[in-house]
Scaffold this motif. Structure first.
Motif, PDB file in Angstrom:
ATOM      1  N   CYS A   1       0.828  -1.203   0.000  1.00  0.00           N
ATOM      2  CA  CYS A   1       0.000   0.000   0.000  1.00  0.00           C
ATOM      3  C   CYS A   1       0.857   1.245   0.000  1.00  0.00           C
ATOM      4  O   CYS A   1       2.018   1.224   0.407  1.00  0.00           O
ATOM      5  CB  CYS A   1      -0.962   0.014   1.192  1.00  0.00           C
ATOM      6  SG  CYS A   1      -0.188   0.458   2.763  1.00  0.00           S
ATOM      7  N   LEU A   2       0.286   2.328  -0.480  1.00  0.00           N
ATOM      8  CA  LEU A   2       0.853   3.669  -0.404  1.00  0.00           C
ATOM      9  C   LEU A   2      -0.260   4.631  -0.021  1.00  0.00           C
ATOM     10  O   LEU A   2      -1.359   4.522  -0.561  1.00  0.00           O
ATOM     11  CB  LEU A   2       1.449   4.106  -1.757  1.00  0.00           C
ATOM     12  CG  LEU A   2       2.845   3.606  -2.096  1.00  0.00           C
ATOM     13  CD1 LEU A   2       3.234   4.088  -3.492  1.00  0.00           C
ATOM     14  CD2 LEU A   2       3.878   4.084  -1.085  1.00  0.00           C
ATOM     15  N   PRO A   3      -0.039   5.579   0.896  1.00  0.00           N
ATOM     16  CA  PRO A   3       1.164   5.679   1.717  1.00  0.00           C
ATOM     17  C   PRO A   3       1.255   4.519   2.695  1.00  0.00           C
ATOM     18  O   PRO A   3       0.224   3.937   3.058  1.00  0.00           O
ATOM     19  CB  PRO A   3       0.968   7.008   2.455  1.00  0.00           C
ATOM     20  CG  PRO A   3      -0.509   7.210   2.471  1.00  0.00           C
ATOM     21  CD  PRO A   3      -1.036   6.612   1.205  1.00  0.00           C
ATOM     22  N   PRO A   4       2.444   4.161   3.150  1.00  0.00           N
ATOM     23  CA  PRO A   4       2.604   2.949   3.956  1.00  0.00           C
ATOM     24  C   PRO A   4       1.987   3.034   5.344  1.00  0.00           C
ATOM     25  O   PRO A   4       1.743   2.005   5.966  1.00  0.00           O
ATOM     26  CB  PRO A   4       4.138   2.805   4.046  1.00  0.00           C
ATOM     27  CG  PRO A   4       4.671   4.171   3.796  1.00  0.00           C
ATOM     28  CD  PRO A   4       3.715   4.825   2.841  1.00  0.00           C
ATOM     29  N   ASP A   5       1.704   4.251   5.839  1.00  0.00           N
ATOM     30  CA  ASP A   5       1.215   4.384   7.209  1.00  0.00           C
ATOM     31  C   ASP A   5      -0.294   4.556   7.297  1.00  0.00           C
ATOM     32  O   ASP A   5      -0.834   4.844   8.355  1.00  0.00           O
ATOM     33  CB  ASP A   5       1.899   5.570   7.895  1.00  0.00           C
ATOM     34  CG  ASP A   5       1.690   6.872   7.114  1.00  0.00           C
ATOM     35  OD1 ASP A   5       1.229   6.796   5.960  1.00  0.00           O
ATOM     36  OD2 ASP A   5       1.998   7.944   7.673  1.00  0.00           O
ATOM     37  N   VAL A   6      -1.030   4.388   6.177  1.00  0.00           N
ATOM     38  CA  VAL A   6      -2.477   4.572   6.215  1.00  0.00           C
ATOM     39  C   VAL A   6      -3.131   3.395   6.943  1.00  0.00           C
ATOM     40  O   VAL A   6      -2.668   2.250   6.847  1.00  0.00           O
ATOM     41  CB  VAL A   6      -3.047   4.706   4.777  1.00  0.00           C
ATOM     42  CG1 VAL A   6      -2.908   3.407   4.012  1.00  0.00           C
ATOM     43  CG2 VAL A   6      -4.503   5.147   4.802  1.00  0.00           C
ATOM     44  N   ASN A   7      -4.176   3.673   7.709  1.00  0.00           N
ATOM     45  CA  ASN A   7      -4.865   2.624   8.460  1.00  0.00           C
ATOM     46  C   ASN A   7      -5.802   1.848   7.526  1.00  0.00           C
ATOM     47  O   ASN A   7      -6.828   2.368   7.109  1.00  0.00           O
ATOM     48  CB  ASN A   7      -5.664   3.241   9.612  1.00  0.00           C
ATOM     49  CG  ASN A   7      -6.470   2.200  10.376  1.00  0.00           C
ATOM     50  OD1 ASN A   7      -6.264   0.993  10.221  1.00  0.00           O
ATOM     51  ND2 ASN A   7      -7.402   2.655  11.188  1.00  0.00           N
ATOM     52  N   LEU A   8      -5.454   0.609   7.231  1.00  0.00           N
ATOM     53  CA  LEU A   8      -6.254  -0.215   6.315  1.00  0.00           C
ATOM     54  C   LEU A   8      -6.870  -1.411   7.025  1.00  0.00           C
ATOM     55  O   LEU A   8      -7.236  -2.388   6.375  1.00  0.00           O
ATOM     56  CB  LEU A   8      -5.381  -0.705   5.154  1.00  0.00           C
ATOM     57  CG  LEU A   8      -4.817   0.391   4.254  1.00  0.00           C
ATOM     58  CD1 LEU A   8      -3.940  -0.212   3.172  1.00  0.00           C
ATOM     59  CD2 LEU A   8      -5.934   1.208   3.632  1.00  0.00           C
ATOM     60  N   GLU A   9      -7.006  -1.332   8.322  1.00  0.00           N
ATOM     61  CA  GLU A   9      -7.559  -2.467   9.066  1.00  0.00           C
ATOM     62  C   GLU A   9      -8.944  -2.839   8.524  1.00  0.00           C
ATOM     63  O   GLU A   9      -9.848  -2.014   8.444  1.00  0.00           O
ATOM     64  CB  GLU A   9      -7.676  -2.118  10.553  1.00  0.00           C
ATOM     65  CG  GLU A   9      -8.188  -3.269  11.398  1.00  0.00           C
ATOM     66  CD  GLU A   9      -8.304  -2.903  12.860  1.00  0.00           C
ATOM     67  OE1 GLU A   9      -8.787  -3.751  13.639  1.00  0.00           O
ATOM     68  OE2 GLU A   9      -7.939  -1.766  13.223  1.00  0.00           O
ATOM     69  N   GLY A  10      -9.106  -4.086   8.117  1.00  0.00           N
ATOM     70  CA  GLY A  10     -10.379  -4.587   7.611  1.00  0.00           C
ATOM     71  C   GLY A  10     -10.601  -4.400   6.127  1.00  0.00           C
ATOM     72  O   GLY A  10     -11.513  -4.988   5.552  1.00  0.00           O
ATOM     73  N   VAL A  11      -9.747  -3.590   5.468  1.00  0.00           N
ATOM     74  CA  VAL A  11      -9.989  -3.307   4.052  1.00  0.00           C
ATOM     75  C   VAL A  11      -9.788  -4.555   3.185  1.00  0.00           C
ATOM     76  O   VAL A  11     -10.364  -4.682   2.115  1.00  0.00           O
ATOM     77  CB  VAL A  11      -9.094  -2.140   3.573  1.00  0.00           C
ATOM     78  CG1 VAL A  11      -7.674  -2.610   3.302  1.00  0.00           C
ATOM     79  CG2 VAL A  11      -9.674  -1.482   2.335  1.00  0.00           C
ATOM     80  N   GLU A  12      -8.980  -5.503   3.679  1.00  0.00           N
ATOM     81  CA  GLU A  12      -8.738  -6.725   2.901  1.00  0.00           C
ATOM     82  C   GLU A  12      -9.999  -7.573   2.775  1.00  0.00           C
ATOM     83  O   GLU A  12     -10.120  -8.388   1.852  1.00  0.00           O
ATOM     84  CB  GLU A  12      -7.597  -7.544   3.521  1.00  0.00           C
ATOM     85  CG  GLU A  12      -7.886  -8.125   4.895  1.00  0.00           C
ATOM     86  CD  GLU A  12      -7.542  -7.165   6.030  1.00  0.00           C
ATOM     87  OE1 GLU A  12      -7.290  -7.659   7.150  1.00  0.00           O
ATOM     88  OE2 GLU A  12      -7.557  -5.940   5.817  1.00  0.00           O
ATOM     89  N   PHE A  13     -10.954  -7.369   3.684  1.00  0.00           N
ATOM     90  CA  PHE A  13     -12.220  -8.100   3.589  1.00  0.00           C
ATOM     91  C   PHE A  13     -13.288  -7.275   2.885  1.00  0.00           C
ATOM     92  O   PHE A  13     -14.160  -7.820   2.222  1.00  0.00           O
ATOM     93  CB  PHE A  13     -12.698  -8.503   4.989  1.00  0.00           C
ATOM     94  CG  PHE A  13     -11.723  -9.411   5.692  1.00  0.00           C
ATOM     95  CD1 PHE A  13     -11.602 -10.742   5.313  1.00  0.00           C
ATOM     96  CD2 PHE A  13     -10.904  -8.931   6.701  1.00  0.00           C
ATOM     97  CE1 PHE A  13     -10.695 -11.582   5.940  1.00  0.00           C
ATOM     98  CE2 PHE A  13      -9.995  -9.754   7.332  1.00  0.00           C
ATOM     99  CZ  PHE A  13      -9.895 -11.089   6.953  1.00  0.00           C
ATOM    100  N   LYS A  14     -13.218  -5.947   3.022  1.00  0.00           N
ATOM    101  CA  LYS A  14     -14.165  -5.080   2.324  1.00  0.00           C
ATOM    102  C   LYS A  14     -13.944  -5.141   0.815  1.00  0.00           C
ATOM    103  O   LYS A  14     -14.879  -4.986   0.037  1.00  0.00           O
ATOM    104  CB  LYS A  14     -14.013  -3.637   2.799  1.00  0.00           C
ATOM    105  CG  LYS A  14     -14.436  -3.392   4.244  1.00  0.00           C
ATOM    106  CD  LYS A  14     -14.095  -1.964   4.646  1.00  0.00           C
ATOM    107  CE  LYS A  14     -14.503  -1.672   6.079  1.00  0.00           C
ATOM    108  NZ  LYS A  14     -15.967  -1.647   6.252  1.00  0.00           N
ATOM    109  N   SER A  15     -12.706  -5.309   0.408  1.00  0.00           N
ATOM    110  CA  SER A  15     -12.365  -5.237  -1.004  1.00  0.00           C
ATOM    111  C   SER A  15     -12.514  -6.563  -1.726  1.00  0.00           C
ATOM    112  O   SER A  15     -12.281  -6.642  -2.935  1.00  0.00           O
ATOM    113  CB  SER A  15     -10.932  -4.742  -1.157  1.00  0.00           C
ATOM    114  OG  SER A  15     -10.061  -5.543  -0.387  1.00  0.00           O
ATOM    115  N   MET A  16     -12.877  -7.600  -1.001  1.00  0.00           N
ATOM    116  CA  MET A  16     -13.156  -8.900  -1.609  1.00  0.00           C
ATOM    117  C   MET A  16     -14.419  -9.457  -0.980  1.00  0.00           C
ATOM    118  O   MET A  16     -14.434  -9.790   0.199  1.00  0.00           O
ATOM    119  CB  MET A  16     -12.009  -9.872  -1.378  1.00  0.00           C
ATOM    120  CG  MET A  16     -10.802  -9.607  -2.233  1.00  0.00           C
ATOM    121  SD  MET A  16      -9.559 -10.882  -1.957  1.00  0.00           S
ATOM    122  CE  MET A  16      -8.363 -10.430  -3.189  1.00  0.00           C
ATOM    123  N   ALA A  17     -15.459  -9.540  -1.757  1.00  0.00           N
ATOM    124  CA  ALA A  17     -16.735 -10.028  -1.219  1.00  0.00           C
ATOM    125  C   ALA A  17     -16.662 -11.512  -0.902  1.00  0.00           C
ATOM    126  O   ALA A  17     -15.995 -12.276  -1.613  1.00  0.00           O
ATOM    127  CB  ALA A  17     -17.847  -9.760  -2.227  1.00  0.00           C
TER     128      ALA A  17
END
Length: 434
Positions: free
Chosen positions: A80-96
């Protein structure tokens, strides 16, 4: 104050393969599959973060005897970029859930006060380690979803590139450098949503979510669209269930928001904002518990059991509610059928002019949005005039003038007056039943 340019950050994620490799088929779009287009609100849509995600891929874990073993770790953000962005849970939101059964898809979702668009693809591979399938998504986050469609083709191309050349992120890095924006810190900024309750934008000054896809909302729901319209205007919590692909269902979420459009310039009401959540999964349950009004879609059947989270549940074309007070609104009345007849008549005239005259200046979506905006404007204009008159009494004549049924829409009107704080009294005689 946060300065934003038309720049975007990137993300990349994967999902754990299920073991049944799918056939990689070319993506097809029919007239019912659409990414929400043409909503009516402003606001910056400069992407603010980007990523690629994958389905688990192998993760090294300590092995016995000093070697290394591997295990599948589930969906994970791999870059990811920027590397410090909070992406907690996005790996499940982005794949149904259930995406392992399809070759490709796109998905809109909310992450805190930002919106995301991700493109998913699934490719068979001859690899026991990946269990016969490689699945990835590439997506971006922005403060608003209104122009995310502009990056759809780029994301589709990049997810295919990531499947074929995993780990080659230079195109994503270049995109980020060209499009990056500064996101507000803290995650408590305002969400720019579309449409708004008092939008005054003209039909062609609208925002878009995937204009190349045709609208199938009217044909898909048929007369039930009038039931959804009432629930949308009453700001109910609506969950739409459908198996993957989820892109077309995200479009239905957007259309439900359009049902509640109002454009009266001086109308100031204090009602819950009707916000699209787009795709949701079990990780969103805590966030939904605090929402008073929203529309969302899911591929997870468990939401049907979570009745405290929603007022209205839509299973494909079947609209239902567990709330006893709302159940009379599930029944269509004569005024509903008349409104739907006019809507379909206008649609047929539009299709005829497009086919015979080649007139493409207006789309089916323009027609759909304008129809319900005018209907809502007429209702609230009448209610406002009655409330400010010497005798603030709504009669059967007023109700008919608004395009409603004096008997069948009584409960709907009472709830509408209460929700919007309109000081008018509804007086309609109920005929005796024989």
């Amino acid at each position: 104050m946060v300065e934003q340019s038309d720049h975007a950050p990137l993300l990349d994620w994967e999902e754990v393969p299920s073991g049944e490799p799918p056939t990689l088929a070319p993506r097809q779009r029919d007239e019912s599959e659409a990414g929400p287009a043409n909503c009516r609100s402003g606001g910056s849509t400069a992407p603010g973060a980007g990523w690629t995600a994958s389905t688990g891929g192998p993760v090294p874990v300590p092995g016995v005897g000093g070697g290394e073993a591997t295990t599948c770790a589930g969906n994970m953000v791999e870059w990811c970029l920027p590397p410090d962005v909070n992406l907690e849970g996005v790996e499940f939101k982005s794949m149904a859930s259930g995406s392992h059964r399809i070759a490709n898809d796109f998905i809109y979702f909310r992450k805190g006060c930002f919106f995301g668009l991700a493109c998913f693809a699934n490719m068979p591979v001859e690899s026991e380690l990946e269990r016969g399938a490689r699945m990835k998504s590439v997506g971006i986050l922005t403060p608003s979803y209104t122009l995310l469609y502009r990056y759809m083709h780029f994301l589709e191309n990049q997810v295919r590139h990531q499947l074929q050349c995993p780990g080659q992120y230079s195109p994503l890095e270049a995109f980020y450098e060209d499009k990056k924006a500064v996101l507000p810190l803290g995650g408590n900024g305002l969400v720019t949503t579309c449409p708004t309750s008092t939008s005054t934008a003209p039909p062609h000054g609208r925002c878009c979510m995937n204009p190349e896809m045709k609208v199938g909302f009217i044909r898909f729901f048929g007369e039930q669209i009038m039931v959804l319209w009432k629930f949308a205007l009453l700001r109910k919590r609506i969950v739409i269930f459908s198996p993957p692909p989820v892109g077309v269902v995200c479009y239905r979420v957007y259309c439900c928001c359009c049902l509640a459009n109002i454009s009266l310039p001086r109308m100031e009401v204090s009602v819950p904002e009707f916000r699209p959540f787009f795709y949701i999964n079990v990780a969103d349950i805590a966030a939904l518990e605090t929402e008073m009004s929203y529309v969302a879609c899911t591929t997870e059947k468990i939401f049907e059991e979570k009745k405290e989270l929603y007022d209205v549940y839509v299973d494909n074309q079947n609209v239902k509610t567990h709330r006893e007070s709302l159940q009379p609104m599930l029944r269509l009345n004569s005024a509903d059928r008349e409104k739907y007849r006019k809507l379909t008549e206008q649609r047929q005239m539009l299709l005829y002019s497009q086919e015979v005259d080649g007139d493409c200046s207006s789309s089916e979506e323009d027609l759909f949005i304008l129809f319900f905006m005018e209907l809502n404007n007429r209702i609230f204009q009448t209610l406002s005039e009655v409330a400010s008159s010497v005798d603030p009494t709504l009669t059967a004549e007023h109700v008919r003038a608004m395009g409603l049924d004096p008997q069948g829409d009584q409960g709907f009107l009472v709830d509408l007056l209460e929700l919007y704080g309109i000081d008018a009294m509804l007086v309609i005689d109920n005929p005796c039943c024989h």
